[in-house]
Design a protein around this motif. Sequence first.
Motif: not given
Length: 129
Positions: A113-121
């Motif tokens: 999830p943390a990597i995914h959220l970074t992608g969203v950012e």
Amino acid sequence: HDTADLLRPLLAQNRSEDLFLLFDPQTLLAVDQPPIASDLVTAARDAGDYAYALTLIEALNQEKVGDAGQRRTYEALQTTIYGEWLNRLIAEGDDETAREIYADANGRFPQDPAIHLTGVELVLPRGNW
């Protein structure tokens, strides 16, 4: 002496690049020194040399160094290092490199999830959530 005690003076002198060149993953595995490898992963992470830390973890994983619990610890550390690296790149405004690192991180850990959220950012314009 603890291995980290031997490494600290070189790191304190900003000689981490020399240290990382001296202890490349193949050399560490050839001399069968996983404790030094683990210390160097930590030292590289602390020095901000995320690429070296990740390369070393990959080498340890490929050679199946340690038991299953240790390998899970390495995997968790990989996702943490990717997150720290991505956050640093984003903070520095280096979105191009961040996208490259994100692609690698997401390819290896698509469910994190943390990597995914970074992608969203990275995808959304800054400040326009």
